[in-house]
Design a protein around this motif. Structure first.
Motif, PDB file in Angstrom:
ATOM      1  N   LEU A 336       0.831  -1.198   0.000  1.00  0.00           N
ATOM      2  CA  LEU A 336       0.000   0.000   0.000  1.00  0.00           C
ATOM      3  C   LEU A 336       0.867   1.250   0.000  1.00  0.00           C
ATOM      4  N   ASP A 337       0.553   2.189  -0.901  1.00  0.00           N
ATOM      5  CA  ASP A 337       1.152   3.518  -0.888  1.00  0.00           C
ATOM      6  C   ASP A 337       0.188   4.432  -0.139  1.00  0.00           C
ATOM      7  N   PRO A 338       0.504   4.844   1.120  1.00  0.00           N
ATOM      8  CA  PRO A 338      -0.448   5.650   1.901  1.00  0.00           C
ATOM      9  C   PRO A 338      -0.762   7.000   1.261  1.00  0.00           C
ATOM     10  N   GLN A 339       0.171   7.567   0.501  1.00  0.00           N
ATOM     11  CA  GLN A 339      -0.051   8.882  -0.097  1.00  0.00           C
ATOM     12  C   GLN A 339      -1.177   8.851  -1.119  1.00  0.00           C
ATOM     13  N   SER A 340      -1.140   7.869  -2.005  1.00  0.00           N
ATOM     14  CA  SER A 340      -2.145   7.795  -3.074  1.00  0.00           C
ATOM     15  C   SER A 340      -3.217   6.748  -2.793  1.00  0.00           C
ATOM     16  N   GLU A 341      -3.053   6.005  -1.680  1.00  0.00           N
ATOM     17  CA  GLU A 341      -3.957   4.905  -1.329  1.00  0.00           C
ATOM     18  C   GLU A 341      -4.017   3.862  -2.443  1.00  0.00           C
ATOM     19  N   THR A 342      -2.902   3.709  -3.135  1.00  0.00           N
ATOM     20  CA  THR A 342      -2.803   2.701  -4.199  1.00  0.00           C
ATOM     21  C   THR A 342      -2.334   1.381  -3.606  1.00  0.00           C
ATOM     22  N   LEU A 343      -2.986   0.291  -4.019  1.00  0.00           N
ATOM     23  CA  LEU A 343      -2.633  -1.052  -3.569  1.00  0.00           C
ATOM     24  C   LEU A 343      -2.134  -1.839  -4.778  1.00  0.00           C
ATOM     25  N   LEU A 344      -0.968  -2.455  -4.653  1.00  0.00           N
ATOM     26  CA  LEU A 344      -0.400  -3.222  -5.763  1.00  0.00           C
ATOM     27  C   LEU A 344       0.064  -4.579  -5.252  1.00  0.00           C
ATOM     28  N   GLU A 345      -0.278  -5.626  -6.000  1.00  0.00           N
ATOM     29  CA  GLU A 345       0.147  -6.978  -5.639  1.00  0.00           C
ATOM     30  C   GLU A 345       1.581  -7.200  -6.101  1.00  0.00           C
ATOM     31  N   MET A 346       2.391  -7.762  -5.209  1.00  0.00           N
ATOM     32  CA  MET A 346       3.788  -8.064  -5.513  1.00  0.00           C
ATOM     33  C   MET A 346       4.041  -9.553  -5.301  1.00  0.00           C
ATOM     34  N   LEU A 347       4.852 -10.135  -6.171  1.00  0.00           N
ATOM     35  CA  LEU A 347       5.322 -11.505  -5.985  1.00  0.00           C
ATOM     36  C   LEU A 347       6.782 -11.448  -5.551  1.00  0.00           C
ATOM     37  N   TRP A 348       7.096 -12.167  -4.478  1.00  0.00           N
ATOM     38  CA  TRP A 348       8.460 -12.190  -3.944  1.00  0.00           C
ATOM     39  C   TRP A 348       8.957 -13.626  -4.033  1.00  0.00           C
ATOM     40  N   TRP A 349       9.860 -13.874  -4.988  1.00  0.00           N
ATOM     41  CA  TRP A 349      10.303 -15.232  -5.276  1.00  0.00           C
ATOM     42  C   TRP A 349      11.280 -15.718  -4.197  1.00  0.00           C
ATOM     43  N   GLN A 350      11.218 -17.020  -3.907  1.00  0.00           N
ATOM     44  CA  GLN A 350      12.137 -17.698  -2.989  1.00  0.00           C
ATOM     45  C   GLN A 350      12.285 -16.933  -1.673  1.00  0.00           C
ATOM     46  N   SER A 351      11.180 -16.542  -1.088  1.00  0.00           N
ATOM     47  CA  SER A 351      11.234 -15.673   0.091  1.00  0.00           C
ATOM     48  C   SER A 351      10.682 -16.323   1.353  1.00  0.00           C
ATOM     49  N   ALA A 352      10.344 -17.600   1.294  1.00  0.00           N
ATOM     50  CA  ALA A 352       9.619 -18.217   2.417  1.00  0.00           C
ATOM     51  C   ALA A 352      10.375 -18.097   3.735  1.00  0.00           C
ATOM     52  N   ASP A 353      11.711 -18.158   3.692  1.00  0.00           N
ATOM     53  CA  ASP A 353      12.499 -18.116   4.926  1.00  0.00           C
ATOM     54  C   ASP A 353      13.025 -16.722   5.250  1.00  0.00           C
ATOM     55  N   LEU A 354      12.652 -15.717   4.478  1.00  0.00           N
ATOM     56  CA  LEU A 354      13.210 -14.376   4.665  1.00  0.00           C
ATOM     57  C   LEU A 354      12.293 -13.512   5.526  1.00  0.00           C
ATOM     58  N   PRO A 355      12.871 -12.619   6.358  1.00  0.00           N
ATOM     59  CA  PRO A 355      12.041 -11.695   7.127  1.00  0.00           C
ATOM     60  C   PRO A 355      11.383 -10.676   6.208  1.00  0.00           C
ATOM     61  N   TYR A 356      10.244 -10.145   6.629  1.00  0.00           N
ATOM     62  CA  TYR A 356       9.576  -9.121   5.836  1.00  0.00           C
ATOM     63  C   TYR A 356       9.285  -7.912   6.719  1.00  0.00           C
ATOM     64  N   PRO A 357       9.095  -6.732   6.137  1.00  0.00           N
ATOM     65  CA  PRO A 357       8.982  -5.505   6.926  1.00  0.00           C
ATOM     66  C   PRO A 357       7.704  -5.464   7.757  1.00  0.00           C
ATOM     67  N   GLN A 358       7.787  -4.738   8.899  1.00  0.00           N
ATOM     68  CA  GLN A 358       6.651  -4.626   9.809  1.00  0.00           C
ATOM     69  C   GLN A 358       6.010  -3.240   9.782  1.00  0.00           C
ATOM     70  N   GLY A 359       6.772  -2.208   9.437  1.00  0.00           N
ATOM     71  CA  GLY A 359       6.236  -0.848   9.390  1.00  0.00           C
ATOM     72  C   GLY A 359       6.430  -0.256   8.005  1.00  0.00           C
ATOM     73  N   GLU A 360       6.727   1.045   7.932  1.00  0.00           N
ATOM     74  CA  GLU A 360       6.995   1.683   6.641  1.00  0.00           C
ATOM     75  C   GLU A 360       8.361   1.252   6.126  1.00  0.00           C
ATOM     76  N   PHE A 361       8.448   1.129   4.804  1.00  0.00           N
ATOM     77  CA  PHE A 361       9.721   0.711   4.201  1.00  0.00           C
ATOM     78  C   PHE A 361       9.805   1.256   2.778  1.00  0.00           C
ATOM     79  N   ASP A 362      11.014   1.260   2.245  1.00  0.00           N
ATOM     80  CA  ASP A 362      11.252   1.588   0.847  1.00  0.00           C
ATOM     81  C   ASP A 362      11.379   0.276   0.082  1.00  0.00           C
ATOM     82  N   LEU A 363      10.721   0.196  -1.049  1.00  0.00           N
ATOM     83  CA  LEU A 363      10.658  -1.061  -1.808  1.00  0.00           C
ATOM     84  C   LEU A 363      11.274  -0.897  -3.190  1.00  0.00           C
ATOM     85  N   ALA A 364      12.230  -1.763  -3.515  1.00  0.00           N
ATOM     86  CA  ALA A 364      12.737  -1.876  -4.882  1.00  0.00           C
ATOM     87  C   ALA A 364      11.926  -2.956  -5.586  1.00  0.00           C
TER      88      ALA A 364
END
Length: 595
Positions: A336-364
């Motif tokens: 979610l982009d809070p500024q524009s309230e835009t929601l976009l689906e992302m696929l994150w490959w080979q990520s099952a064992d990786l930590p993911y963000p809990q608050g605001e973050f910058d995304l590549a």
């Protein structure tokens, strides 16, 4: 001798692979015969071979793949059409990604597990019935190939967990005497994506020559690096992104050192490993399908012409990530982009064992268009993230307290009452244990009771991550579904129950939880039921399974699927045996975090 590697470095034909070289030779023959242009009928095969061979998409390769893709979209040969139909892909929107991840693996599976020569007749066939039969056989080979790849990939990751020092080298070199030579190149590509460095995988016994496949990253000419170790080798060959080699087993240690030095020399003036280069800042609110279609004009993407990487700042996750893939090894995320309230689906490959963000973050991230049920839509690909200042930073968890009751094989044999705040994880039992949850019911709790044998190490890790317990109680209740007959009987009963519903649809994850098995095993079982003619079924990209009664038997495919299912069930049974005898601390130790 016709060899594009003899051309000057800047020559547009220098990047040609074998398929491209054959195409240019055909082009010259037609010109010599006074029939210029007739070679265009083969450019689709040139494109298939160029993308499958990981050739650089520079020079002549890029227009060659572009024209070949256009031909595949507008007038695909019967063989390609049959493969696309089996993969539920419309040729209208075919891209180089579909070649890389759908067509090439199916064609390559034949040569990796059997004789590749029949593929020539398949690609040239004008008989719809023959191509349909052969395409179905390719599906079986591909399923078997995927099973082997998953096993080798898991073994490779286990080597890295046992020796994290391997990751201190700029090139990851792994060896096992029993790895099948036909799949190590595919697994090397997966590890390149995961660890962002060149990877070389070797197979062969210590008393004989070792043979290996290498895959590389942008900026590292892996064949050139290998050439600097030539005095240690029996032979080698390749191009900037992929190579093969052979060497005496006793030279492995020296080869590791020399190849690492060669890669360091190439990367001395480049960005360090792990540093990500961003092409542009692009807030999610500015994304639409027209923009993505415009980006597609820069395609085909691949080695030498990578897709654009964007950054969106100050975004958040909406909801929890959803595991997808055969073994739930990937994630689907709602960003979610809070500024524009835009929601976009992302696929994150080979990520099952990786930590993911809990608050605001910058995304590549990267962008592409995907097609589902005939509708095109924007699809994001998660590349990397960093927490913003002030966002919660994950901290290392204290070691959990362990209670080892794995000798308990029945619920009524508990040696003491469970704590009242215990979350009981139990799957595959009929009737269900009172107060228990399956993998869909994981939630934070101070005590986690692992009542039934976990389906896999990945599922156990996922439970620990979701529950974050302070205490773990390990039990050893076996649902008894590791044997093929018991597994298929139970799965058939679940499918019959779904077929009685007004809308006979169920999620693959829920079926896997009811079976107490990895989703990959359940998918193989469903595919076998369909190939045996018991059901019709379709699995969507969101892992929703739609069933209907009846089916069209395919004995050859059913036989291959049965073999793949037996192998998968044996792997699960092997993990169950390990779970019952391993040190408790080894079971609850998380995989090392990777950034």
């Amino acid at each position: 001798v016709i060899n594009p590697q003899r051309l000057p470095e800047a020559h547009p034909l220098r990047p040609l692979c074998g398929a491209g070289t054959a195409y240019k030779f055909i082009e010259a023959l037609y010109a010599h015969l006074g029939r210029p242009g007739e070679e265009a009928q083969w450019q689709d095969l040139a494109a298939l071979g160029t993308v499958a061979d990981l050739a650089l998409l520079t020079g002549e390769n890029r227009p060659l793949v572009w024209r070949g893709l256009e031909q595949l979209r507008q007038n695909p040969r019967l063989a390609v059409q049959a493969m696309l139909e089996n993969a539920n892909i419309k040729e209208t929107w075919l891209t180089e990604e579909h070649i890389s991840f759908t067509l090439a693996p199916r064609l390559n599976a034949l040569g990796r597990l059997s004789d590749a020569n029949p593929a020539v007749e398949f690609l040239l066939s004008t008989s719809p019935s023959q191509t349909a039969v052969f395409a179905a056989q390719l599906e079986g080979y591909n399923l078997e190939r995927r099973q082997l790849c998953d096993q080798v990939f898991a073994a490779a990751q286990n080597q890295i967990r046992q020796d994290p020092g391997l990751l201190r080298s700029p090139v990851l070199i792994l060896h096992h005497p029993l790895w099948p030579g036909g799949v190590i190149g595919i697994v090397a590509s997966r590890l390149v994506e995961l660890y962002q460095r060149p990877v070389l995988m070797l197979t062969g016994h210590p008393d004989g020559p070792l043979r290996g496949s290498a895959r590389s990253v942008e900026g590292v000419h892996i064949t050139q690096a290998i050439a600097e170790t030539e005095s240690l080798l029996l032979g080698y060959g390749g191009h900037p992104m992929a190579a093969g080699l052979a060497l005496p087993a006793e030279k492995l240690g020296a080869f590791r050192r020399e190849l690492a030095r060669a890669v360091r020399r190439q990367t001395a003036q480049q960005a360090p490993v792990g540093q990500l280069l961003i092409d542009a800042e692009l807030p999610l609110g500015r994304i639409d399908l027209d923009l993505v279609d415009g980006l597609e004009r820069l395609a085909p993407f691949g080695p030498g012409n990578p897709p654009l990487t964007f950054v969106a700042r100050g975004v958040k996750l909406r909801g929890e990530p959803v595991g997808i893939g055969r073994g739930q090894e990937h994630r689907r995320m709602q960003v979610l982009d809070p500024q524009s309230e835009t929601l976009l689906e992302m696929l994150w490959w080979q990520s099952a064992d990786l930590p993911y963000p809990q608050g605001e973050f910058d995304l590549a991230y990267r962008l592409r268009a995907s097609t589902f049920q005939g509708q095109r839509r924007v699809q994001g690909e998660w590349v990397a993230y960093r927490d913003r200042e002030g966002a919660p930073i994950p901290v290392a968890q204290a070691a959990v307290t362990l209670t080892d009751w794995r000798a308990v094989r029945a619920w009524e044999d508990l040696p003491a009452p469970l704590p009242p705040d215990a979350l009981i994880w139990a799957e595959g039992l009929t009737p269900r244990l009172p107060g228990s949850v399956d993998r869909l019911g994981w939630r934070p709790a101070p005590v986690l009771t692992v009542a039934t044998l976990p389906p896999s190490r990945g599922d156990l890790n996922a439970a620990l991550q979701a529950v974050q317990p302070q205490t773990v109680i390990l039990l050893g209740i076996d649902p008894g579904l590791d044997e093929p007959q018991a597994f298929l009987t139970r799965l058939s009963g679940l499918v019959r129950a779904v077929l009685k519903r007004p809308e006979p649809t169920e999620s693959l994850t829920r079926l896997a939880a009811a079976m107490a098995h990895p989703a990959h095993n359940v998918r193989l079982g469903l595919e076998w039921l369909a190939a045996a003619g018991h059901i019709h079924m379709h699995i969507s990209p969101e892992n929703q399974v739609v069933f209907s009664s009846g089916g069209d038997p395919d004995p050859a495919l059913a036989q291959r699927l049965e073999a793949a299912l037996r192998a998968a069930l044996q792997e699960t049974a092997a993990f169950h045996a390990y779970y019952l005898q391993a040190a408790p601390a080894a079971l609850t130790a998380h995989s090392p975090a990777r950034t």
